[in-house]
Design a protein around this motif. Structure first.
Motif, PDB file in Angstrom:
ATOM      1  N   VAL A  58     -82.208  23.165  45.933  1.00  0.00           N
ATOM      2  CA  VAL A  58     -82.285  24.466  45.266  1.00  0.00           C
ATOM      3  C   VAL A  58     -81.168  24.551  44.236  1.00  0.00           C
ATOM      4  N   SER A  59     -81.511  24.940  43.018  1.00  0.00           N
ATOM      5  CA  SER A  59     -80.493  24.987  41.964  1.00  0.00           C
ATOM      6  C   SER A  59     -79.520  26.133  42.189  1.00  0.00           C
ATOM      7  N   GLY A  60     -78.388  26.064  41.493  1.00  0.00           N
ATOM      8  CA  GLY A  60     -77.404  27.122  41.589  1.00  0.00           C
ATOM      9  C   GLY A  60     -77.928  28.458  41.110  1.00  0.00           C
ATOM     10  N   PHE A  61     -78.815  28.466  40.114  1.00  0.00           N
ATOM     11  CA  PHE A  61     -79.369  29.719  39.630  1.00  0.00           C
ATOM     12  C   PHE A  61     -80.227  30.392  40.699  1.00  0.00           C
ATOM     13  N   GLU A  62     -81.007  29.596  41.416  1.00  0.00           N
ATOM     14  CA  GLU A  62     -81.816  30.166  42.493  1.00  0.00           C
ATOM     15  C   GLU A  62     -80.921  30.644  43.628  1.00  0.00           C
ATOM     16  N   LEU A  63     -79.883  29.886  43.941  1.00  0.00           N
ATOM     17  CA  LEU A  63     -78.945  30.304  44.987  1.00  0.00           C
ATOM     18  C   LEU A  63     -78.212  31.574  44.565  1.00  0.00           C
ATOM     19  N   LEU A  64     -77.843  31.672  43.308  1.00  0.00           N
ATOM     20  CA  LEU A  64     -77.221  32.892  42.791  1.00  0.00           C
ATOM     21  C   LEU A  64     -78.128  34.091  43.052  1.00  0.00           C
ATOM     22  N   ARG A  65     -79.400  33.933  42.767  1.00  0.00           N
ATOM     23  CA  ARG A  65     -80.364  35.016  42.981  1.00  0.00           C
ATOM     24  C   ARG A  65     -80.458  35.383  44.455  1.00  0.00           C
ATOM     25  N   ARG A  66     -80.484  34.376  45.337  1.00  0.00           N
ATOM     26  CA  ARG A  66     -80.621  34.635  46.773  1.00  0.00           C
ATOM     27  C   ARG A  66     -79.386  35.334  47.341  1.00  0.00           C
ATOM     28  N   ILE A  67     -78.218  34.902  46.902  1.00  0.00           N
ATOM     29  CA  ILE A  67     -76.993  35.540  47.394  1.00  0.00           C
ATOM     30  C   ILE A  67     -76.952  37.004  46.974  1.00  0.00           C
ATOM     31  N   LEU A  68     -77.276  37.267  45.713  1.00  0.00           N
ATOM     32  CA  LEU A  68     -77.237  38.638  45.217  1.00  0.00           C
ATOM     33  C   LEU A  68     -78.341  39.496  45.812  1.00  0.00           C
ATOM     34  N   LYS A  69     -79.431  38.880  46.211  1.00  0.00           N
ATOM     35  CA  LYS A  69     -80.497  39.633  46.879  1.00  0.00           C
ATOM     36  C   LYS A  69     -79.999  40.138  48.230  1.00  0.00           C
ATOM     37  N   ARG A  70     -79.198  39.321  48.919  1.00  0.00           N
ATOM     38  CA  ARG A  70     -78.630  39.727  50.205  1.00  0.00           C
ATOM     39  C   ARG A  70     -77.462  40.690  50.040  1.00  0.00           C
ATOM     40  N   ASP A  71     -76.668  40.456  48.992  1.00  0.00           N
ATOM     41  CA  ASP A  71     -75.488  41.281  48.758  1.00  0.00           C
ATOM     42  C   ASP A  71     -75.316  41.476  47.256  1.00  0.00           C
ATOM     43  N   ALA A  72     -75.757  42.632  46.780  1.00  0.00           N
ATOM     44  CA  ALA A  72     -75.728  42.892  45.338  1.00  0.00           C
ATOM     45  C   ALA A  72     -74.305  42.941  44.787  1.00  0.00           C
TER      46      ALA A  72
END
Length: 210
Positions: A58-72
């Motif tokens: 999983v790319s960093g951009f997708e991980l960035l999205r997932r982290i922010l989805k859990r904690d904005a």
């Protein structure tokens, strides 16, 4: 202050530890992939996440999205070899609080962490200047209109994966991937799914740098 370094290269993680070793108030944590990073974010709640873009699976951009989805409110710095202002802009637009190239002065790395931890945003003067004059370059980049998930789907299409496999990798439904492919066709001006695949393959190198 807990700082989570997310990078799949042990030497990079050790380099980050070395740069922060003189900062007595900073505890360095590490993760080698998206799953480890998400687990660490949930369990230890780091104050700052330092995130590489090129990660396995999983790319960093997708991980960035997932982290922010859990904690904005997550405070994330993208730390990458790529100093292209186009990608810096995409990271900031995607919710990153800072963007630092690995080629920059180590003092900038420390300054960025402290700024982001304090609730500020951070770009080095060099990168900020490049970004200020990058509008023309961004307009000519066919990937610029895409968000992180769309980039990830296009990247996986270029790697030969079908929509079912992509849905499994991104942990979303098949329908979500199919709908995103329709949007990709429109955004990139593709004539068909086969033409979308051609565009994905042609831009494969560029996406590997994202």
């Amino acid at each position: 202050m807990r700082v989570l370094i997310v990078d799949d290269h042990p030497m990079v993680i050790e380099g980050c530890r070395g740069m922060l070793s003189g900062q007595k108030d900073i505890e360095v944590l590490e993760a080698r992939n998206a799953d480890e990073a998400l687990e660490a974010c949930a369990s230890v709640m780091p104050d700052v996440v330092v995130l590489d873009i090129n990660l396995p699976g999983v790319s960093g951009f997708e991980l960035l999205r997932r982290i922010l989805k859990r904690d904005a409110n997550a405070r994330i710095i993208v730390f990458t070899m790529n100093d292209d202002p186009v990608f810096a802009a995409r990271a900031i637009e995607g919710g990153a609080r800072g963007y630092v190239a690995k080629s920059e002065d180590p003092r900038i790395f420390i300054k960025a962490i402290r700024a982001v931890a304090a609730g500020e945003r951070y770009l080095s003067n060099t990168l900020a200047l490049k970004l200020a004059f990058a509008d023309q370059a961004r307009a000519s980049n066919p990937l610029d209109a895409l968000n992180g998930r769309e980039i990830e789907i296009l990247r996986n299409l270029a790697d030969g994966k079908d929509m079912t496999e992509i849905a499994h990798i991104l942990k979303v439904s098949y329908k979500t991937v199919a709908n995103n492919c329709i949007l990709l066709i429109r955004k990139l001006g593709a004539r068909s799914k086969a033409d979308l695949l051609r565009i994905a393959v042609e831009n494969k190198v560029a996406m590997k740098l994202v």
